[in-house]
Design an enzyme around this catalytic site. Sequence first.
Site, short mmCIF file in Angstrom:
data_model
loop_
_atom_site.label_atom_id
_atom_site.label_comp_id
_atom_site.label_asym_id
_atom_site.label_seq_id
_atom_site.Cartn_x
_atom_site.Cartn_y
_atom_site.Cartn_z
CG HIS A 56 -2.01 1.12 1.20
ND1 HIS A 56 -3.26 0.68 1.64
CD2 HIS A 56 -2.03 2.19 0.77
CE1 HIS A 56 -3.95 1.80 1.43
NE2 HIS A 56 -3.00 2.81 0.99
CG ASP A 303 -2.27 4.64 3.67
OD1 ASP A 303 -2.18 5.24 2.52
OD2 ASP A 303 -3.21 4.92 4.44
N PRO A 321 -5.58 14.13 3.95
CG PRO A 321 -7.34 12.17 3.67
CD PRO A 321 -6.96 13.72 3.38
O1 DOR Z 1 -4.63 9.06 4.65
C1 DOR Z 1 -5.09 8.63 3.48
N1 DOR Z 1 -4.19 8.90 2.33
N2 DOR Z 1 -5.83 7.49 3.45
C2 DOR Z 1 -6.23 7.30 2.14
O2 DOR Z 1 -7.12 6.29 2.09
C3 DOR Z 1 -5.84 7.91 0.88
C4 DOR Z 1 -4.55 8.45 1.34
C5 DOR Z 1 -4.07 9.33 0.03
O3 DOR Z 1 -4.16 8.85 -1.01
O4 DOR Z 1 -3.57 10.54 0.64
ZN ZN Z 2 -7.27 3.92 2.01
#
Ligand code: DOR
Ligand code: ZN
Length: 428
Positions: A56, A303, A321
Amino acid sequence: MSLVIRNARPYGEEPVDLLVEDGVITEIGAGLAGPEGAEVLDGAGQVLLPGFVDLHTHLREPGGEESETIATGSAAAALGGYTAVFAMPNTDPVADSEVVVEHVRRRGEEVGLVDVHPVGAVTVGLEGQKMAELGTMANSRAQVRMFSDDGRCVHDPVIMRRALEYASALDVVIAQHAEDHRLTVGAQAHEGVVASRLGLTGWPATAEETIVARDCALAREAGAALHICHVSSARTIDVLRLAKEQGVRVTAEVTPHHLLLTDARLTSYDPVNKVNPPLRTAADTEAMRTALAEGLIDVVATDHAPHAAQYKDTEWAAARPGMLGLQTALSVVVHTMVEPGLLDWRGVARVMSERPAEIGNLPDHGRPIAVGEPANLTLVDPDGVWTVRGENLASKASNTPYEGMRLPATVTATILRGRITARNGEVA
Ligand code: DOR
Ligand code: ZN
Protein backbone atom coordinates in the site's frame (compact mmCIF):
# COMPACT_ATOMS: atom_id res chain seq x y z
CA MET A 1 28.09 -9.47 -11.17
CA SER A 2 29.01 -10.90 -7.76
CA LEU A 3 28.36 -9.72 -4.25
CA VAL A 4 29.59 -11.16 -0.97
CA ILE A 5 27.74 -10.37 2.24
CA ARG A 6 29.97 -11.14 5.21
CA ASN A 7 28.97 -12.13 8.74
CA ALA A 8 25.30 -11.18 8.47
CA ARG A 9 22.72 -12.85 10.71
CA PRO A 10 19.78 -14.20 8.66
CA TYR A 11 16.59 -13.56 10.70
CA GLY A 12 18.85 -12.47 13.59
CA GLU A 13 20.32 -15.98 13.92
CA GLU A 14 23.94 -17.21 13.58
CA PRO A 15 26.24 -15.15 11.32
CA VAL A 16 27.03 -16.50 7.84
CA ASP A 17 28.59 -15.34 4.59
CA LEU A 18 26.49 -15.24 1.42
CA LEU A 19 27.61 -15.27 -2.17
CA VAL A 20 25.26 -13.69 -4.68
CA GLU A 21 25.84 -14.18 -8.41
CA ASP A 22 23.66 -12.81 -11.19
CA GLY A 23 20.92 -11.90 -8.77
CA VAL A 24 20.70 -15.31 -7.10
CA ILE A 25 22.07 -16.60 -3.77
CA THR A 26 24.58 -19.26 -4.87
CA GLU A 27 26.39 -20.12 -1.64
CA ILE A 28 25.91 -19.76 2.10
CA GLY A 29 28.75 -20.65 4.45
CA ALA A 30 31.72 -19.42 6.41
CA GLY A 31 34.77 -17.61 5.04
CA LEU A 32 33.38 -17.13 1.54
CA ALA A 33 35.67 -14.95 -0.55
CA GLY A 34 33.78 -14.85 -3.84
CA PRO A 35 35.40 -14.30 -7.22
CA GLU A 36 37.99 -11.56 -7.76
CA GLY A 37 36.40 -8.13 -8.00
CA ALA A 38 33.25 -9.15 -6.13
CA GLU A 39 31.59 -6.35 -4.22
CA VAL A 40 31.73 -6.90 -0.45
CA LEU A 41 29.13 -5.86 2.13
CA ASP A 42 30.20 -6.10 5.74
CA GLY A 43 27.21 -7.48 7.62
CA ALA A 44 28.86 -7.81 11.04
CA GLY A 45 26.27 -7.28 13.78
CA GLN A 46 23.51 -6.89 11.19
CA VAL A 47 20.27 -8.77 10.67
CA LEU A 48 19.60 -10.05 7.16
CA LEU A 49 15.97 -10.23 6.06
CA PRO A 50 14.12 -10.85 2.82
CA GLY A 51 13.49 -7.49 1.09
CA PHE A 52 10.33 -5.78 2.31
CA VAL A 53 7.17 -5.66 0.21
CA ASP A 54 4.67 -2.83 0.66
CA LEU A 55 1.12 -3.61 -0.42
CA HIS A 56 0.00 0.00 0.00
CA THR A 57 2.03 2.94 -1.36
CA HIS A 58 0.92 6.20 -2.95
CA LEU A 59 3.55 7.32 -5.46
CA ARG A 60 1.33 10.15 -6.83
CA GLU A 61 2.58 9.86 -10.42
CA PRO A 62 0.95 10.60 -12.81
CA GLY A 63 -0.62 13.90 -11.86
CA GLY A 64 0.53 14.54 -8.29
CA GLU A 65 4.23 15.15 -8.90
CA GLU A 66 4.26 18.13 -6.55
CA SER A 67 3.91 15.58 -3.70
CA GLU A 68 5.90 12.54 -4.94
CA THR A 69 7.16 10.95 -8.13
CA ILE A 70 7.89 7.35 -8.98
CA ALA A 71 11.59 8.31 -8.74
CA THR A 72 11.43 9.96 -5.29
CA GLY A 73 9.00 7.36 -3.92
CA SER A 74 11.20 4.53 -5.20
CA ALA A 75 14.20 6.11 -3.47
CA ALA A 76 12.24 6.31 -0.20
CA ALA A 77 11.23 2.66 -0.65
CA ALA A 78 14.81 1.47 -1.25
CA LEU A 79 16.07 3.46 1.75
CA GLY A 80 13.29 1.93 3.85
CA GLY A 81 14.41 -1.60 2.95
CA TYR A 82 11.74 -2.31 0.33
CA THR A 83 12.36 -4.32 -2.83
CA ALA A 84 8.76 -4.19 -4.11
CA VAL A 85 5.86 -1.79 -3.66
CA PHE A 86 2.27 -1.69 -4.85
CA ALA A 87 1.34 1.75 -6.16
CA MET A 88 -2.24 2.80 -5.44
CA PRO A 89 -4.34 4.00 -8.39
CA ASN A 90 -5.70 7.31 -7.00
CA THR A 91 -3.55 9.30 -9.41
CA ASP A 92 -4.57 11.77 -12.12
CA PRO A 93 -5.46 10.19 -14.46
CA VAL A 94 -6.66 7.32 -12.28
CA ALA A 95 -4.96 3.98 -12.93
CA ASP A 96 -8.16 2.40 -14.24
CA SER A 97 -6.89 1.45 -17.70
CA GLU A 98 -4.17 -0.53 -19.42
CA VAL A 99 -2.44 2.68 -20.56
CA VAL A 100 -1.98 4.10 -17.08
CA VAL A 101 -0.98 0.86 -15.32
CA GLU A 102 1.56 0.12 -18.06
CA HIS A 103 2.96 3.63 -17.73
CA VAL A 104 3.44 3.22 -13.96
CA ARG A 105 5.06 -0.17 -14.37
CA ARG A 106 7.42 1.08 -17.10
CA ARG A 107 8.40 4.20 -15.16
CA GLY A 108 9.15 2.00 -12.13
CA GLU A 109 11.41 -0.17 -14.28
CA GLU A 110 13.24 2.87 -15.66
CA VAL A 111 13.95 4.14 -12.15
CA GLY A 112 14.97 0.63 -11.19
CA LEU A 113 15.27 1.04 -7.42
CA VAL A 114 12.32 -1.13 -6.44
CA ASP A 115 9.79 -3.28 -8.30
CA VAL A 116 6.75 -1.04 -8.76
CA HIS A 117 3.53 -2.97 -9.19
CA PRO A 118 0.57 -0.83 -10.16
CA VAL A 119 -2.71 -1.47 -8.35
CA GLY A 120 -5.65 -1.07 -10.74
CA ALA A 121 -8.81 0.80 -9.84
CA VAL A 122 -11.93 -1.29 -9.20
CA THR A 123 -14.25 1.32 -10.68
CA VAL A 124 -13.82 3.80 -13.53
CA GLY A 125 -12.32 7.04 -12.20
CA LEU A 126 -12.71 5.67 -8.62
CA GLU A 127 -16.27 6.92 -8.92
CA GLY A 128 -17.86 3.74 -7.62
CA GLN A 129 -20.39 3.58 -10.46
CA LYS A 130 -19.04 1.33 -13.19
CA MET A 131 -16.50 -1.46 -12.91
CA ALA A 132 -13.15 -0.84 -14.60
CA GLU A 133 -11.72 -3.40 -17.04
CA LEU A 134 -10.02 -5.61 -14.50
CA GLY A 135 -9.29 -8.39 -17.00
CA THR A 136 -7.59 -6.05 -19.46
CA MET A 137 -5.36 -4.63 -16.71
CA ALA A 138 -4.61 -8.09 -15.30
CA ASN A 139 -3.59 -9.39 -18.72
CA SER A 140 -1.65 -6.28 -19.74
CA ARG A 141 2.12 -6.00 -19.64
CA ALA A 142 1.70 -4.49 -16.16
CA GLN A 143 0.20 -7.80 -14.94
CA VAL A 144 -2.00 -6.17 -12.35
CA ARG A 145 -2.60 -8.53 -9.43
CA MET A 146 -4.36 -6.21 -7.00
CA PHE A 147 -7.30 -3.87 -7.48
CA SER A 148 -8.52 -1.15 -5.14
CA ASP A 149 -10.38 2.15 -5.08
CA ASP A 150 -8.23 3.16 -2.10
CA GLY A 151 -8.87 6.62 -0.79
CA ARG A 152 -12.49 5.62 -1.23
CA CYS A 153 -14.51 2.53 -0.39
CA VAL A 154 -16.15 0.39 -3.06
CA HIS A 155 -19.43 1.31 -1.47
CA ASP A 156 -22.11 -0.24 -3.67
CA PRO A 157 -22.55 -3.89 -2.64
CA VAL A 158 -23.66 -4.83 -6.14
CA ILE A 159 -20.40 -3.53 -7.64
CA MET A 160 -18.32 -5.04 -4.85
CA ARG A 161 -19.99 -8.41 -5.37
CA ARG A 162 -19.34 -8.27 -9.11
CA ALA A 163 -15.72 -7.18 -8.60
CA LEU A 164 -15.13 -10.11 -6.24
CA GLU A 165 -16.59 -12.52 -8.80
CA TYR A 166 -14.19 -11.17 -11.43
CA ALA A 167 -11.33 -11.32 -8.93
CA SER A 168 -12.06 -14.97 -8.27
CA ALA A 169 -12.06 -15.78 -12.01
CA LEU A 170 -8.90 -13.75 -12.70
CA ASP A 171 -7.08 -14.95 -9.56
CA VAL A 172 -6.43 -11.42 -8.33
CA VAL A 173 -7.16 -9.72 -5.02
CA ILE A 174 -9.52 -6.86 -4.20
CA ALA A 175 -8.09 -4.50 -1.57
CA GLN A 176 -10.87 -2.63 0.18
CA HIS A 177 -10.60 0.76 1.87
CA ALA A 178 -13.32 -0.12 4.38
CA GLU A 179 -15.32 3.01 5.12
CA ASP A 180 -19.07 3.33 4.93
CA HIS A 181 -19.15 6.86 3.53
CA ARG A 182 -22.72 7.39 4.76
CA LEU A 183 -21.38 7.09 8.31
CA THR A 184 -18.38 9.38 7.75
CA VAL A 185 -19.94 12.44 6.12
CA GLY A 186 -17.85 15.43 7.19
CA ALA A 187 -15.70 13.21 9.45
CA GLN A 188 -12.45 14.74 10.66
CA ALA A 189 -11.24 12.50 13.49
CA HIS A 190 -11.93 9.24 15.35
CA GLU A 191 -15.39 9.47 16.91
CA GLY A 192 -14.64 9.63 20.63
CA VAL A 193 -13.85 11.91 23.52
CA VAL A 194 -10.94 13.70 21.82
CA ALA A 195 -13.01 14.61 18.74
CA SER A 196 -15.88 15.82 20.94
CA ARG A 197 -13.57 17.99 22.99
CA LEU A 198 -11.95 19.48 19.87
CA GLY A 199 -15.27 19.97 18.11
CA LEU A 200 -14.37 17.71 15.19
CA THR A 201 -16.99 15.56 13.45
CA GLY A 202 -16.40 11.91 14.28
CA TRP A 203 -15.42 8.97 12.04
CA PRO A 204 -17.05 6.05 13.86
CA ALA A 205 -15.21 2.74 14.05
CA THR A 206 -18.45 1.05 12.95
CA ALA A 207 -18.00 2.57 9.47
CA GLU A 208 -14.99 0.25 9.07
CA GLU A 209 -16.38 -2.78 10.88
CA THR A 210 -19.64 -2.96 8.94
CA ILE A 211 -17.97 -2.83 5.52
CA VAL A 212 -15.47 -5.52 6.55
CA ALA A 213 -18.34 -7.75 7.73
CA ARG A 214 -20.29 -7.18 4.52
CA ASP A 215 -17.28 -7.79 2.28
CA CYS A 216 -16.26 -10.98 4.10
CA ALA A 217 -19.74 -12.32 3.37
CA LEU A 218 -19.47 -11.30 -0.28
CA ALA A 219 -15.94 -12.75 -0.61
CA ARG A 220 -17.08 -16.05 0.86
CA GLU A 221 -19.89 -16.28 -1.65
CA ALA A 222 -17.59 -15.40 -4.57
CA GLY A 223 -14.73 -17.59 -3.34
CA ALA A 224 -12.55 -14.52 -3.86
CA ALA A 225 -9.44 -13.13 -2.19
CA LEU A 226 -10.29 -9.99 -0.23
CA HIS A 227 -7.67 -7.81 1.41
CA ILE A 228 -8.61 -5.20 4.02
CA CYS A 229 -6.51 -2.04 3.86
CA HIS A 230 -5.32 -0.19 6.98
CA VAL A 231 -7.36 -1.83 9.76
CA SER A 232 -7.74 0.76 12.52
CA SER A 233 -10.44 -0.44 14.91
CA ALA A 234 -10.22 -3.17 17.56
CA ARG A 235 -13.73 -4.36 16.70
CA THR A 236 -12.72 -5.06 13.10
CA ILE A 237 -10.36 -7.72 14.49
CA ASP A 238 -13.35 -9.63 15.87
CA VAL A 239 -14.94 -9.66 12.43
CA LEU A 240 -11.69 -10.85 10.84
CA ARG A 241 -11.32 -13.61 13.43
CA LEU A 242 -14.76 -14.99 12.70
CA ALA A 243 -14.31 -14.77 8.91
CA LYS A 244 -10.90 -16.45 9.02
CA GLU A 245 -12.24 -19.22 11.27
CA GLN A 246 -14.92 -19.83 8.69
CA GLY A 247 -12.40 -20.12 5.87
CA VAL A 248 -13.10 -16.82 4.11
CA ARG A 249 -10.12 -15.84 1.92
CA VAL A 250 -9.58 -12.57 3.75
CA THR A 251 -6.26 -10.93 4.66
CA ALA A 252 -5.60 -7.63 6.39
CA GLU A 253 -2.96 -4.97 6.86
CA VAL A 254 -2.15 -2.48 9.60
CA THR A 255 -0.11 0.68 9.06
CA PRO A 256 2.85 1.62 11.25
CA HIS A 257 0.97 4.72 12.39
CA HIS A 258 -2.02 2.69 13.58
CA LEU A 259 0.42 0.57 15.61
CA LEU A 260 1.97 3.56 17.35
CA LEU A 261 -0.03 6.79 17.26
CA THR A 262 -3.33 7.70 18.90
CA ASP A 263 -5.88 10.49 18.66
CA ALA A 264 -4.32 12.04 21.78
CA ARG A 265 -1.99 13.76 19.31
CA LEU A 266 -4.84 15.72 17.78
CA THR A 267 -4.93 18.35 20.52
CA SER A 268 -2.19 20.24 18.64
CA TYR A 269 -4.52 20.56 15.62
CA ASP A 270 -1.43 19.83 13.50
CA PRO A 271 -2.73 18.37 10.20
CA VAL A 272 0.33 16.10 10.00
CA ASN A 273 -1.78 13.84 12.24
CA LYS A 274 -4.74 13.82 9.87
CA VAL A 275 -5.07 10.47 8.15
CA ASN A 276 -7.79 8.21 6.83
CA PRO A 277 -8.79 6.03 8.63
CA PRO A 278 -8.08 8.30 11.60
CA LEU A 279 -5.72 7.68 14.50
CA ARG A 280 -7.79 5.95 17.15
CA THR A 281 -7.37 5.12 20.85
CA ALA A 282 -4.64 3.38 22.82
CA ALA A 283 -6.96 0.36 23.16
CA ASP A 284 -7.06 0.19 19.36
CA THR A 285 -3.27 0.40 18.87
CA GLU A 286 -2.95 -2.30 21.55
CA ALA A 287 -5.43 -4.52 19.67
CA MET A 288 -3.56 -3.93 16.38
CA ARG A 289 -0.28 -5.08 17.94
CA THR A 290 -1.81 -8.24 19.41
CA ALA A 291 -3.62 -9.09 16.17
CA LEU A 292 -0.44 -8.61 14.14
CA ALA A 293 1.51 -10.84 16.52
CA GLU A 294 -1.19 -13.52 16.30
CA GLY A 295 -1.50 -13.31 12.51
CA LEU A 296 -5.12 -12.13 12.51
CA ILE A 297 -3.68 -9.08 10.82
CA ASP A 298 -1.37 -10.54 8.19
CA VAL A 299 0.95 -7.72 7.23
CA VAL A 300 2.26 -4.23 7.85
CA ALA A 301 1.61 -1.90 4.91
CA THR A 302 2.69 1.71 4.99
CA ASP A 303 -0.15 3.66 3.32
CA HIS A 304 2.74 6.01 2.46
CA ALA A 305 0.76 9.13 1.53
CA PRO A 306 2.97 12.10 0.64
CA HIS A 307 1.28 15.50 0.42
CA ALA A 308 3.04 18.70 -0.62
CA ALA A 309 3.06 21.49 1.99
CA GLN A 310 0.29 23.37 0.18
CA TYR A 311 -2.11 20.50 0.99
CA LYS A 312 -0.93 19.94 4.57
CA ASP A 313 0.09 23.31 6.00
CA THR A 314 -3.45 24.57 6.22
CA GLU A 315 -6.31 24.39 8.71
CA TRP A 316 -7.35 20.93 9.89
CA ALA A 317 -10.60 20.69 7.94
CA ALA A 318 -8.98 21.63 4.61
CA ALA A 319 -5.84 19.50 4.99
CA ARG A 320 -5.55 16.28 3.01
CA PRO A 321 -5.33 13.04 4.97
CA GLY A 322 -2.15 10.97 4.85
CA MET A 323 1.39 10.61 6.19
CA LEU A 324 4.77 9.43 4.93
CA GLY A 325 5.64 5.84 5.82
CA LEU A 326 8.23 4.10 3.68
CA GLN A 327 11.43 5.18 5.45
CA THR A 328 10.07 4.88 8.99
CA ALA A 329 8.07 1.63 8.75
CA LEU A 330 10.78 -0.76 9.93
CA SER A 331 11.72 1.44 12.88
CA VAL A 332 8.11 1.77 14.01
CA VAL A 333 7.62 -2.00 13.72
CA VAL A 334 10.78 -2.61 15.76
CA HIS A 335 9.65 -0.09 18.37
CA THR A 336 6.06 -1.35 18.69
CA MET A 337 6.51 -5.08 18.04
CA VAL A 338 10.12 -6.26 18.44
CA GLU A 339 11.11 -4.25 21.52
CA PRO A 340 8.09 -5.41 23.58
CA GLY A 341 8.71 -9.03 22.49
CA LEU A 342 5.61 -9.38 20.31
CA LEU A 343 7.62 -10.29 17.19
CA ASP A 344 11.11 -11.67 16.61
CA TRP A 345 13.05 -11.10 13.38
CA ARG A 346 11.39 -14.14 11.77
CA GLY A 347 8.12 -12.41 12.57
CA VAL A 348 9.31 -9.15 11.00
CA ALA A 349 10.23 -11.09 7.85
CA ARG A 350 6.75 -12.64 7.86
CA VAL A 351 4.74 -9.41 8.22
CA MET A 352 6.91 -7.10 6.10
CA SER A 353 8.05 -9.45 3.35
CA GLU A 354 6.77 -13.03 3.14
CA ARG A 355 3.03 -12.55 3.67
CA PRO A 356 2.81 -9.36 1.58
CA ALA A 357 4.58 -11.14 -1.29
CA GLU A 358 2.12 -14.04 -1.03
CA ILE A 359 -0.91 -11.74 -0.94
CA GLY A 360 0.40 -9.66 -3.84
CA ASN A 361 1.34 -12.82 -5.75
CA LEU A 362 5.02 -11.94 -6.25
CA PRO A 363 6.91 -15.22 -6.65
CA ASP A 364 10.39 -13.63 -6.47
CA HIS A 365 9.95 -11.63 -3.28
CA GLY A 366 9.53 -12.71 0.33
CA ARG A 367 11.51 -15.87 -0.36
CA PRO A 368 13.59 -17.81 2.18
CA ILE A 369 17.23 -16.77 2.54
CA ALA A 370 18.60 -19.92 0.91
CA VAL A 371 20.77 -21.11 -1.98
CA GLY A 372 18.98 -20.83 -5.32
CA GLU A 373 16.66 -18.03 -4.19
CA PRO A 374 16.54 -14.55 -5.73
CA ALA A 375 18.72 -12.06 -3.84
CA ASN A 376 16.06 -9.57 -2.76
CA LEU A 377 17.38 -8.71 0.68
CA THR A 378 17.49 -6.10 3.40
CA LEU A 379 20.32 -5.62 5.87
CA VAL A 380 19.31 -4.02 9.16
CA ASP A 381 21.36 -2.64 12.04
CA PRO A 382 19.25 -3.68 15.04
CA ASP A 383 21.25 -1.40 17.35
CA GLY A 384 21.04 1.65 15.09
CA VAL A 385 19.16 4.68 16.40
CA TRP A 386 18.17 7.70 14.32
CA THR A 387 16.23 10.91 14.62
CA VAL A 388 13.53 11.43 12.02
CA ARG A 389 13.72 14.69 10.06
CA GLY A 390 11.17 15.15 7.31
CA GLU A 391 13.50 17.34 5.30
CA ASN A 392 16.09 14.55 5.20
CA LEU A 393 13.70 11.91 3.87
CA ALA A 394 13.87 11.06 0.17
CA SER A 395 10.20 11.80 -0.47
CA LYS A 396 9.30 15.03 -2.18
CA ALA A 397 6.91 15.87 0.65
CA SER A 398 7.92 15.94 4.29
CA ASN A 399 4.66 15.12 6.11
CA THR A 400 6.07 12.66 8.63
CA PRO A 401 4.26 12.35 11.96
CA TYR A 402 7.51 11.13 13.55
CA GLU A 403 9.39 14.44 13.18
CA GLY A 404 12.10 14.70 15.85
CA MET A 405 11.45 11.22 17.25
CA ARG A 406 14.40 8.96 18.03
CA LEU A 407 13.60 5.53 16.62
CA PRO A 408 15.42 2.19 16.76
CA ALA A 409 16.86 0.14 13.86
CA THR A 410 18.37 1.43 10.64
CA VAL A 411 18.37 -0.05 7.14
CA THR A 412 22.02 -0.36 6.16
CA ALA A 413 21.56 -1.90 2.72
CA THR A 414 18.82 -2.97 0.33
CA ILE A 415 19.55 -5.46 -2.43
CA LEU A 416 17.32 -5.95 -5.48
CA ARG A 417 18.19 -8.98 -7.61
CA GLY A 418 21.77 -8.86 -6.35
CA ARG A 419 22.21 -5.13 -6.95
CA ILE A 420 22.62 -2.73 -4.03
CA THR A 421 19.87 -0.09 -4.31
CA ALA A 422 20.53 1.69 -1.00
CA ARG A 423 23.47 1.70 1.35
CA ASN A 424 24.09 3.57 4.61
CA GLY A 425 21.23 5.97 4.03
CA GLU A 426 22.13 6.79 0.42
CA VAL A 427 20.51 5.55 -2.74
CA ALA A 428 23.10 3.50 -4.63
O1 DOR B 1 -4.83 8.98 4.67
C1 DOR B 1 -5.04 8.54 3.56
N1 DOR B 1 -4.40 9.05 2.48
N2 DOR B 1 -5.91 7.55 3.40
C2 DOR B 1 -6.30 7.13 2.19
O2 DOR B 1 -7.12 6.25 2.12
C3 DOR B 1 -5.77 7.77 0.97
C4 DOR B 1 -4.48 8.41 1.22
C5 DOR B 1 -4.05 9.36 0.14
O3 DOR B 1 -4.16 9.04 -1.05
O4 DOR B 1 -3.58 10.44 0.49
ZN1 ZN C 1 -7.14 3.96 2.17
